[in-house]
Design a protein around this motif. Structure first.
Motif, PDB file in Angstrom:
ATOM      1  N   PRO A 188     -19.988  40.872   9.454  1.00 45.37           N
ATOM      2  CA  PRO A 188     -19.424  41.845   8.764  1.00 45.37           C
ATOM      3  C   PRO A 188     -18.444  41.144   7.911  1.00 45.37           C
ATOM      4  O   PRO A 188     -17.942  40.102   8.172  1.00 45.37           O
ATOM      5  N   VAL A 189     -17.582  41.624   7.025  1.00 44.54           N
ATOM      6  CA  VAL A 189     -16.777  41.207   6.045  1.00 44.54           C
ATOM      7  C   VAL A 189     -15.489  42.064   6.012  1.00 44.54           C
ATOM      8  O   VAL A 189     -15.463  43.290   6.339  1.00 44.54           O
ATOM      9  N   THR A 190     -14.633  41.431   5.428  1.00 45.00           N
ATOM     10  CA  THR A 190     -13.129  42.468   5.074  1.00 45.00           C
ATOM     11  C   THR A 190     -13.254  42.817   3.573  1.00 45.00           C
ATOM     12  O   THR A 190     -13.655  42.003   2.768  1.00 45.00           O
ATOM     13  N   LEU A 191     -12.970  44.137   3.251  1.00 44.09           N
ATOM     14  CA  LEU A 191     -13.167  44.711   1.967  1.00 44.09           C
ATOM     15  C   LEU A 191     -11.661  45.063   1.696  1.00 44.09           C
ATOM     16  O   LEU A 191     -11.048  45.938   2.336  1.00 44.09           O
ATOM     17  N   LEU A 192     -10.918  44.358   0.681  1.00 40.98           N
ATOM     18  CA  LEU A 192      -9.650  44.300   0.438  1.00 40.98           C
ATOM     19  C   LEU A 192      -9.312  44.860  -1.126  1.00 40.98           C
ATOM     20  O   LEU A 192      -9.691  44.286  -1.942  1.00 40.98           O
ATOM     21  N   SER A 193      -8.914  45.961  -0.929  1.00 34.27           N
ATOM     22  CA  SER A 193      -8.432  46.688  -2.509  1.00 34.27           C
ATOM     23  C   SER A 193      -6.873  45.919  -2.731  1.00 34.27           C
ATOM     24  O   SER A 193      -6.012  46.185  -1.873  1.00 34.27           O
ATOM     25  N   LEU A 194      -6.775  45.827  -3.900  1.00 31.36           N
ATOM     26  CA  LEU A 194      -5.232  45.459  -4.486  1.00 31.36           C
ATOM     27  C   LEU A 194      -5.136  46.212  -5.588  1.00 31.36           C
ATOM     28  O   LEU A 194      -4.221  45.686  -6.485  1.00 31.36           O
TER      29      LEU A 194
END
Length: 505
Positions: A188-194
């Protein structure tokens, strides 16, 4: 004589004052895929990630950028092997502009999704990819800003459900890439909104899971269980790059940079420390890792973004072209100070250790930076997507507590005033908003709804009709206190203009 293009082989030729990557770029592997490789990302995350690579010499955190719409960024940076310059600008104690240049090296490649969506999906599903980040602006989430729900009728979302191998939207691209990872048994991965959204990580998670449930419930379960969506708060003023900026930067470098980016010295990033597969040492670039980012998000969205929007709409209509020119007007500066102190600050959660008065003054000083030339027209874009989190949240809290919304109402009236598309000098401008056509229709219907010849009542009728016709206002459209407060300012702005309205405060 033709000036050579910025390129890794020419880095030793740069002037000594220019900061440049000294690590082995050939050893960098792309651990981050970033959707929306625009100016903000390159002046914020790109700079912070550069510091992490330099500080730790961890070569697993290179970055691949993805443009979801146009090829212009790729076309500019590909001949430069992904190198670009960040020009940090401010003024010295005497008010003279100054500038620090840094060449950033951690962007390895830029993909253009419309040209080859399969290549983007493969990168999202690569074993090297551990973080997928986004700066696609508020409108790029294909959601209703008032309810945070995915807009299933959005043309891109409809397309992405029907064409799994050719997604157009950020949400569709993410879900299809995650589906590939899941099918291949990858981590799995990290999904990161900026992006400037309330609880941006939670918002992104909800949109991704909603789309994933339509694709395959098992995929949604895996994403919900194993992938992470940290909330984060980002803050840096990044104006649009002009041809003059390109020429000036290239002259200082002695090499041509086709697309440098500009930024103020101030940079802040607060992010929840929840990463599914590790993260770079971003603290080396000034990032702050916390348990909960929400209090910092509200501080930024309401104090910085809220006042930025208020300033921009008033500035556009008054003919104040840049933020520094606008905030130099004593009446506008005084209004912004009162707006923060009297009506925004009471809506904020406690932030231990924060000197709110110092925060206000530092923010106004940032706005006054004469070296940035940040266009008010740029900030005024996409108001329908920005106002719910920047201003309407504060309005709702103030009304719930019985507090005044007189100053907040002026900011919203300024948005309505600016929707006419003509400033006070008679200069026409385009309304740049994904809902521009619907807003124009609502404005026309609002004018047509006026039946009274009495000015105050006419203004109330017009405002009520507009608010009922625009979904972002929700239940506020039925609030006489809200409608009448906005109506008073809209009437005054229409009749007397910005300067007189500010003076009357």
């Amino acid at each position: 004589m033709v000036t050579p293009r910025l390129h890794p082989s020419l880095l030793p030729q740069l002037p000594s004052a220019v900061i440049r990557p000294l690590y082995d770029r050939a050893a960098l592997r792309p651990g981050i895929v970033h959707l929306g490789v625009g100016a903000f990302q390159r002046a914020h995350l790109g700079v912070i990630n550069e510091a992490a690579v330099v500080d730790t010499n961890d070569m697993s955190w290179g970055m691949v950028g993805v443009s979801l719409r146009r090829a212009d960024t790729r076309d500019a940076l590909q001949p430069q092997a992904g190198l670009y310059t960040v020009a940090v600008r401010d003024a010295d104690e005497k008010g003279q502009p100054r500038e620090l240049l840094q060449v950033i090296g951690n962007l390895l490649e830029v993909l253009v999704a419309p040209e080859n969506p399969g290549a983007v999906l493969e990168r999202l599903a690569s074993v090297d990819t551990r973080i997928i980040s986004l700066t696609v602006t508020e409108k790029g989430y294909c959601h209703d800003p008032a309810t945070l729900a995915l807009r299933w009728q959005d043309p891109d979302i409809t397309h992405d459900l029907a064409h799994p191998l050719q997604p157009r939207s950020a949400i569709g691209m993410l879900v299809r890439g995650l589906a590939l990872r899941h099918a291949r048994g990858l981590a799995p991965v990290t999904l990161l909104s900026l992006d400037n959204l309330p609880a941006n990580g939670c918002t992104l998670r909800g949109l991704v899971l909603a789309f994933a449930h339509r694709v395959a419930p098992a995929l949604a379960e895996w994403i919900a269980r194993d992938c992470t969506f940290p909330n984060s708060m980002v803050d840096r003023i990044v104006p649009r790059t002009t041809d003059e900026d390109r020429a000036r930067t290239s002259e200082r470098l002695g090499l041509e940079d086709a697309w440098p980016v500009l930024a103020e010295p101030f940079l802040e990033w607060v992010v929840e420390d929840r990463f599914a597969a590790g993260r770079p040492a971003w603290q080396a670039g000034g990032a702050r890792f916390v348990e909960r980012a929400e209090p910092y998000e509200l501080l930024k969205l309401r104090m910085v973004n809220g006042t930025h929007s208020a300033l921009s709409y008033l500035g556009v209509m008054a003919g104040w072209p840049t933020v520094d020119v606008a905030v130099a007007q004593p009446a506008l500066r005084g209004y912004l100070l009162r707006l923060m102190t009297e009506e925004i600050e009471p809506t904020l959660p406690a932030l231990p250790g924060l000197d709110v008065a110092a925060y206000r003054e530092r923010l106004l000083a940032r706005y006054a930076n004469p070296a940035l030339q940040h266009q008010t027209r740029q900030i005024a874009m996409d108001g329908s997507q920005k106002l719910p989190q920047r201003l309407l949240g504060s309005v709702r809290q103030r009304l719930a507590s019985g507090g005044s919304i007189r100053l907040l109402a002026l900011a919203l009236a300024a948005w309505l005033h600016h929707l006419q598309g003509v400033d006070e000098a008679g200069r026409k401008f385009e309304i740049q908003d994904p809902q521009a056509a619907a807003l124009a229709d609502a404005l026309a219907l609002a004018h047509a709804a006026v039946t009274s010849a009495e000015p105050t009542l006419a203004a109330q009728q017009r405002t009520a009709a507009f608010c009922h016709g625009v979904p972002l206002f929700g239940e506020l459209a039925a609030s006489p206190v809200f409608v009448n407060a906005v109506a008073r300012h809209w009437q005054r702005l229409s009749e007397d203009g910005v300067a007189a309205t500010l003076g009357a405060l």
